[in-house]
Design a protein around this motif. Structure first.
Motif, PDB file in Angstrom:
ATOM      1  N   PHE A 261       1.208  -1.104   0.499  1.00 55.96           N
ATOM      2  CA  PHE A 261      -0.263   0.046  -0.079  1.00 55.96           C
ATOM      3  C   PHE A 261       1.316   1.144   0.201  1.00 55.96           C
ATOM      4  O   PHE A 261       0.196   2.617   0.222  1.00 55.96           O
ATOM      5  CB  PHE A 261      -0.652  -0.163   1.097  1.00 55.96           C
ATOM      6  CG  PHE A 261      -0.144  -0.762   2.944  1.00 55.96           C
ATOM      7  CD1 PHE A 261       0.964   0.549   3.068  1.00 55.96           C
ATOM      8  CD2 PHE A 261      -0.006  -1.496   3.269  1.00 55.96           C
ATOM      9  CE1 PHE A 261       1.717   0.078   3.895  1.00 55.96           C
ATOM     10  CE2 PHE A 261       0.879  -1.393   3.489  1.00 55.96           C
ATOM     11  CZ  PHE A 261       1.723  -0.937   4.621  1.00 55.96           C
ATOM     12  N   CYS A 262       1.996   1.453   0.003  1.00 61.75           N
ATOM     13  CA  CYS A 262       3.401   2.351  -0.254  1.00 61.75           C
ATOM     14  C   CYS A 262       3.290   2.509  -1.670  1.00 61.75           C
ATOM     15  O   CYS A 262       4.110   2.413  -2.589  1.00 61.75           O
ATOM     16  CB  CYS A 262       3.869   2.366   1.096  1.00 61.75           C
ATOM     17  SG  CYS A 262       5.292   3.181   0.857  1.00 61.75           S
TER      18      CYS A 262
ATOM     19  N   GLU B 237      13.587   1.474   4.658  1.00 65.95           N
ATOM     20  CA  GLU B 237      14.012   1.239   6.113  1.00 65.95           C
ATOM     21  C   GLU B 237      14.937   1.506   6.817  1.00 65.95           C
ATOM     22  O   GLU B 237      16.233   1.073   6.063  1.00 65.95           O
ATOM     23  CB  GLU B 237      13.276  -0.408   5.641  1.00 65.95           C
ATOM     24  CG  GLU B 237      13.666  -0.987   6.952  1.00 65.95           C
ATOM     25  CD  GLU B 237      12.993  -1.088   7.943  1.00 65.95           C
ATOM     26  OE1 GLU B 237      11.522  -0.613   7.920  1.00 65.95           O
ATOM     27  OE2 GLU B 237      13.334  -1.196   9.090  1.00 65.95           O
ATOM     28  N   PRO B 238      14.402   2.349   7.674  1.00 66.46           N
ATOM     29  CA  PRO B 238      16.106   2.730   8.202  1.00 66.46           C
ATOM     30  C   PRO B 238      17.185   2.009   8.698  1.00 66.46           C
ATOM     31  O   PRO B 238      18.161   1.380   8.954  1.00 66.46           O
ATOM     32  CB  PRO B 238      15.817   4.093   9.391  1.00 66.46           C
ATOM     33  CG  PRO B 238      13.864   3.641   9.450  1.00 66.46           C
ATOM     34  CD  PRO B 238      13.974   2.587   7.973  1.00 66.46           C
TER      35      PRO B 238
ATOM     36  N   PHE C 157      -5.526   5.253   5.056  1.00 66.98           N
ATOM     37  CA  PHE C 157      -4.720   4.665   3.835  1.00 66.98           C
ATOM     38  C   PHE C 157      -4.768   6.405   3.381  1.00 66.98           C
ATOM     39  O   PHE C 157      -5.459   6.991   3.073  1.00 66.98           O
ATOM     40  CB  PHE C 157      -4.942   3.864   3.630  1.00 66.98           C
ATOM     41  CG  PHE C 157      -5.026   3.866   1.460  1.00 66.98           C
ATOM     42  CD1 PHE C 157      -3.679   3.246   1.916  1.00 66.98           C
ATOM     43  CD2 PHE C 157      -5.482   3.930   1.147  1.00 66.98           C
ATOM     44  CE1 PHE C 157      -3.239   2.969   0.494  1.00 66.98           C
ATOM     45  CE2 PHE C 157      -4.951   4.287  -0.420  1.00 66.98           C
ATOM     46  CZ  PHE C 157      -3.726   3.763  -1.150  1.00 66.98           C
TER      47      PHE C 157
ATOM     48  N   MET D  55      12.114   9.083  11.950  1.00 68.04           N
ATOM     49  CA  MET D  55      12.968   8.049  10.052  1.00 68.04           C
ATOM     50  C   MET D  55      11.681   7.897   9.628  1.00 68.04           C
ATOM     51  O   MET D  55      11.370   6.327   9.771  1.00 68.04           O
ATOM     52  CB  MET D  55      13.796   7.289  11.009  1.00 68.04           C
ATOM     53  CG  MET D  55      14.877   7.907  11.857  1.00 68.04           C
ATOM     54  SD  MET D  55      15.726   9.160  10.689  1.00 68.04           S
ATOM     55  CE  MET D  55      16.256   8.436   9.206  1.00 68.04           C
TER      56      MET D  55
ATOM     57  N   HIS E  61       0.281  -3.420  10.667  1.00 68.14           N
ATOM     58  CA  HIS E  61      -0.785  -3.324   9.897  1.00 68.14           C
ATOM     59  C   HIS E  61      -2.027  -4.180   9.520  1.00 68.14           C
ATOM     60  O   HIS E  61      -2.804  -4.320   8.544  1.00 68.14           O
ATOM     61  CB  HIS E  61       0.025  -2.956   8.547  1.00 68.14           C
ATOM     62  CG  HIS E  61       0.674  -1.830   8.255  1.00 68.14           C
ATOM     63  ND1 HIS E  61      -0.007  -0.457   8.931  1.00 68.14           N
ATOM     64  CD2 HIS E  61       1.615  -1.270   7.791  1.00 68.14           C
ATOM     65  CE1 HIS E  61       1.585   0.248   8.362  1.00 68.14           C
ATOM     66  NE2 HIS E  61       1.903  -0.110   8.134  1.00 68.14           N
TER      67      HIS E  61
ATOM     68  N   ILE F 181      -3.306   5.015  10.859  1.00 67.71           N
ATOM     69  CA  ILE F 181      -3.530   5.820   9.400  1.00 67.71           C
ATOM     70  C   ILE F 181      -4.162   5.675   8.686  1.00 67.71           C
ATOM     71  O   ILE F 181      -4.368   4.792   7.817  1.00 67.71           O
ATOM     72  CB  ILE F 181      -2.276   5.621   9.328  1.00 67.71           C
ATOM     73  CG1 ILE F 181      -0.558   5.109  10.236  1.00 67.71           C
ATOM     74  CG2 ILE F 181      -1.244   7.149   7.978  1.00 67.71           C
ATOM     75  CD1 ILE F 181       0.384   5.025  10.050  1.00 67.71           C
TER      76      ILE F 181
ATOM     77  N   SER G 207      11.260   4.093  12.864  1.00 66.22           N
ATOM     78  CA  SER G 207       9.685   3.696  12.342  1.00 66.22           C
ATOM     79  C   SER G 207      10.673   2.494  11.424  1.00 66.22           C
ATOM     80  O   SER G 207      11.218   3.069  10.865  1.00 66.22           O
ATOM     81  CB  SER G 207       8.788   3.971  11.694  1.00 66.22           C
ATOM     82  OG  SER G 207       8.008   3.726  11.298  1.00 66.22           O
ATOM     83  N   THR G 208       9.936   0.790  11.720  1.00 68.71           N
ATOM     84  CA  THR G 208      10.376  -0.651  10.757  1.00 68.71           C
ATOM     85  C   THR G 208       9.353  -0.891  10.396  1.00 68.71           C
ATOM     86  O   THR G 208       8.136  -1.157  10.836  1.00 68.71           O
ATOM     87  CB  THR G 208      11.240  -0.958  11.710  1.00 68.71           C
ATOM     88  OG1 THR G 208      11.530  -1.958  11.101  1.00 68.71           O
ATOM     89  CG2 THR G 208      10.811  -1.717  12.721  1.00 68.71           C
ATOM     90  N   ALA G 209       9.420  -1.530   9.507  1.00 67.03           N
ATOM     91  CA  ALA G 209       8.302  -2.501   9.007  1.00 67.03           C
ATOM     92  C   ALA G 209       8.563  -3.926   9.903  1.00 67.03           C
ATOM     93  O   ALA G 209       7.713  -4.389   9.730  1.00 67.03           O
ATOM     94  CB  ALA G 209       8.399  -3.007   7.525  1.00 67.03           C
TER      95      ALA G 209
ATOM     96  N   PHE H  64      -2.936   7.199  -3.465  1.00 67.39           N
ATOM     97  CA  PHE H  64      -1.738   7.273  -5.095  1.00 67.39           C
ATOM     98  C   PHE H  64      -2.483   6.990  -5.979  1.00 67.39           C
ATOM     99  O   PHE H  64      -2.781   5.420  -5.913  1.00 67.39           O
ATOM    100  CB  PHE H  64      -0.344   6.777  -4.350  1.00 67.39           C
ATOM    101  CG  PHE H  64       0.125   5.475  -4.081  1.00 67.39           C
ATOM    102  CD1 PHE H  64       0.420   4.922  -5.350  1.00 67.39           C
ATOM    103  CD2 PHE H  64      -0.073   4.894  -2.720  1.00 67.39           C
ATOM    104  CE1 PHE H  64       0.436   3.679  -5.082  1.00 67.39           C
ATOM    105  CE2 PHE H  64      -0.400   4.028  -2.471  1.00 67.39           C
ATOM    106  CZ  PHE H  64       0.928   2.946  -3.458  1.00 67.39           C
TER     107      PHE H  64
HETATM  108  N1  SAH Z   1      10.202   1.507   6.539  1.00 70.29           N
HETATM  109  C1  SAH Z   1      10.064   2.270   7.659  1.00 70.29           C
HETATM  110  C2  SAH Z   1       9.542   4.084   7.702  1.00 70.29           C
HETATM  111  C3  SAH Z   1       8.771   4.440   6.721  1.00 70.29           C
HETATM  112  S1  SAH Z   1       7.347   5.044   8.067  1.00 70.29           S
HETATM  113  C4  SAH Z   1       8.177   1.899   7.719  1.00 70.29           C
HETATM  114  O1  SAH Z   1       7.867   0.909   7.209  1.00 70.29           O
HETATM  115  O2  SAH Z   1       8.073   2.255   8.895  1.00 70.29           O
HETATM  116  C5  SAH Z   1       5.959   5.215   6.917  1.00 70.29           C
HETATM  117  C6  SAH Z   1       4.714   4.947   7.448  1.00 70.29           C
HETATM  118  O3  SAH Z   1       3.065   5.004   6.738  1.00 70.29           O
HETATM  119  C7  SAH Z   1       4.790   2.848   7.047  1.00 70.29           C
HETATM  120  O4  SAH Z   1       3.817   2.995   8.255  1.00 70.29           O
HETATM  121  C8  SAH Z   1       4.305   2.853   6.155  1.00 70.29           C
HETATM  122  O5  SAH Z   1       3.620   1.232   6.258  1.00 70.29           O
HETATM  123  C9  SAH Z   1       3.449   3.910   6.666  1.00 70.29           C
HETATM  124  N2  SAH Z   1       2.491   4.537   5.329  1.00 70.29           N
HETATM  125  C10 SAH Z   1       2.741   2.971   3.891  1.00 70.29           C
HETATM  126  N3  SAH Z   1       2.507   4.386   2.736  1.00 70.29           N
HETATM  127  C11 SAH Z   1       1.346   4.599   3.178  1.00 70.29           C
HETATM  128  C12 SAH Z   1       0.391   4.834   2.393  1.00 70.29           C
HETATM  129  N4  SAH Z   1      -0.268   4.912   1.371  1.00 70.29           N
HETATM  130  N5  SAH Z   1      -0.946   5.491   3.094  1.00 70.29           N
HETATM  131  C13 SAH Z   1      -0.911   5.255   4.461  1.00 70.29           C
HETATM  132  N6  SAH Z   1       0.339   5.126   5.489  1.00 70.29           N
HETATM  133  C14 SAH Z   1       1.243   4.253   4.747  1.00 70.29           C
END
Ligand code: SAH
Length: 371
Positions: A121-122, A169-170, A298, A164, A224, A296, A200-202, A301
């Motif tokens: 979703f990113c 991905e930090p 969504f 971050m 998520h 968050i 922030s990490t996945a 895009f």
């Molecule tokens: N890679 C790290 C840092 C990115 S943080 C991580 O995943 O935590 C960015 C945040 O926005 C993450 O929580 C990510 O999952 C979230 N995100 C990504 N795409 C998104 C979207 N389209 N809408 C809302 N949140 C989203």
């Protein structure tokens, strides 16, 4: 001397800079002086650094530079959010976002050009991955933002928090990210408390343990999903580090850092992960952890293939969590008119790996980088 041979002093935290000065036969305390000039006062002209000896200034002019990524575009949202596009080399640029909210000013910093993870979703994921940023390119975003905002010790602080949470991905760029975060924390640089610097990490599990040992800042987890089947699809790194392992790492993180609290980010995707049953599952999953939850909505895009949950679904989900005692906030969507909201950062990425080729490479890289 060619440009590339210059040592970029933005690459060093205080320990690194002390080492550099010792290697050229200078006293280590010069490191603190330079860090103040550069990060606190924004001075990059060595001649202006009046407490350094003339000989040292000459050395620095000949061998060193202070070179942040260059700002190539700035956009201002209706809600005050600002986004900068910064060039990091000829083909690549990254995005950095400043989100003002009352007394607080949060800077969202990128750690990689693109991202090797493939979260469904990113938008950053769709760009592919080019490379890790250097420490200079990471702290250089903070340096540039502080200058653009007019931050000086006299005029006061605009950036009160750093997250971050930009591109990348930090924890897959640990060695460059940690010195940058140490500068954020350094009294002589940006002087932010550990509570105000968030990584922030996945879910790169070995990186979470390493972070606890080396630089225990505030931790956010992009969760998520509440079961592996769904999380494998939404956040594919879950196939390498499934939920039980991720939550065990979170427990170790807080065990080592008694006052720590972990923020769990949860993107609200319509009919995918937003049911009351999932709220209940989330409560069960977080039991026993000092956790708060950020929902968050969504951010769409082009070609995303997901929809934002309805306000009602988000409220019901939030209330369910709140009633169980978990502090839950719905993150305000900020800067979406300039594509600066979570998951919308794209920059310009000369991808070396496209989607689907990436998964195996990512897992291998995660293991290698962290070991
Ligand atoms: N890679 C790290 C840092 C990115 S943080 C991580 O995943 O935590 C960015 C945040 O926005 C993450 O929580 C990510 O999952 C979230 N995100 C990504 N795409 C998104 C979207 N389209 N809408 C809302 N949140 C989203």
């Amino acid at each position: 001397m060619s440009q590339t041979a210059l040592t970029n002093l933005l690459d060093f935290d205080v320990a690194g800079l002390t080492g550099y000065f010792e290697s050229i036969g200078e006293r280590g305390f010069r490191a603190t002086q330079i860090i103040k000039w550069v990060h606190q006062l924004g001075i990059v002209d060595f001649d202006a650094m009046t407490n350094l000896s003339r000989a040292l200034r000459e050395h620095l002019k000949e061998h060193c530079e202070i070179r942040p990524p260059a700002i190539i575009a700035e956009q201002l949202s209706n809600d005050g959010t600002r986004k900068w596009l910064m060039r990091v080399d000829n083909g690549n640029s990254i995005e950095t976002v400043f989100i003002p909210e009352g007394e607080r000013g949060t800077l969202c910093v990128s750690s990689q050009v693109g991202c090797p993870l493939d979260c469904a979703f990113c938008a950053t994921a769709r760009q592919g991955f080019s490379r890790n940023l250097t420490t200079a390119e990471i702290i250089g975003q903070v340096w540039q933002a502080a200058r653009a905002l007019g931050q000086t010790p006299k005029l006061g602080r605009h950036i009160t928090n750093v997250v971050m949470m930009g591109m990348g991905e930090p924890l897959l760029n640990f060695d460059a990210v940690v010195p940058a975060m140490r500068l954020m924390l350094d009294d002589n640089a940006y002087n932010l408390s550990r509570k105000r610097v968030t990584l922030s990490t996945a879910g790169v599990v070995p990186g979470i343990d390493k972070l606890a040992a080396h630089c225990p800042v505030s931790l956010a987890i992009s969760l998520h999903a509440t079961n592996d089947e769904l999380r494998d699809k939404l956040v594919p790194i879950n196939r390498s580090f499934p939920l039980v392992e991720l939550l065990a790492a979170c427990k170790r993180y807080v065990a080592n850092n008694p006052h720590a609290e972990i923020t769990f980010e949860y993107v609200m995707l319509k009919d995918v992960n937003d049911s009351v049953g999932e709220a209940r599952a989330l409560i069960r999953l977080l039991q026993g952890l000092p956790a708060k939850v950020n929902l968050i909505p969504f951010n769409p895009f082009a070609g995303a293939g997901f929809e934002r949950s309805s306000d009602e679904a988000i409220n019901v989900f939030r209330d369910r969590l709140s009633r169980s005692g978990i502090v839950t906030v719905t993150r305000k969507t900020r800067g979406d008119d300039i594509a600066a909201a979570c998951g919308q950062l794209v920059g310009e990425v000369q991808a070396r790996a496209r989607r689907h080729q990436r998964q195996t490479a990512t897992t291998a890289a995660a293991t290698e980088e962290i070991s």
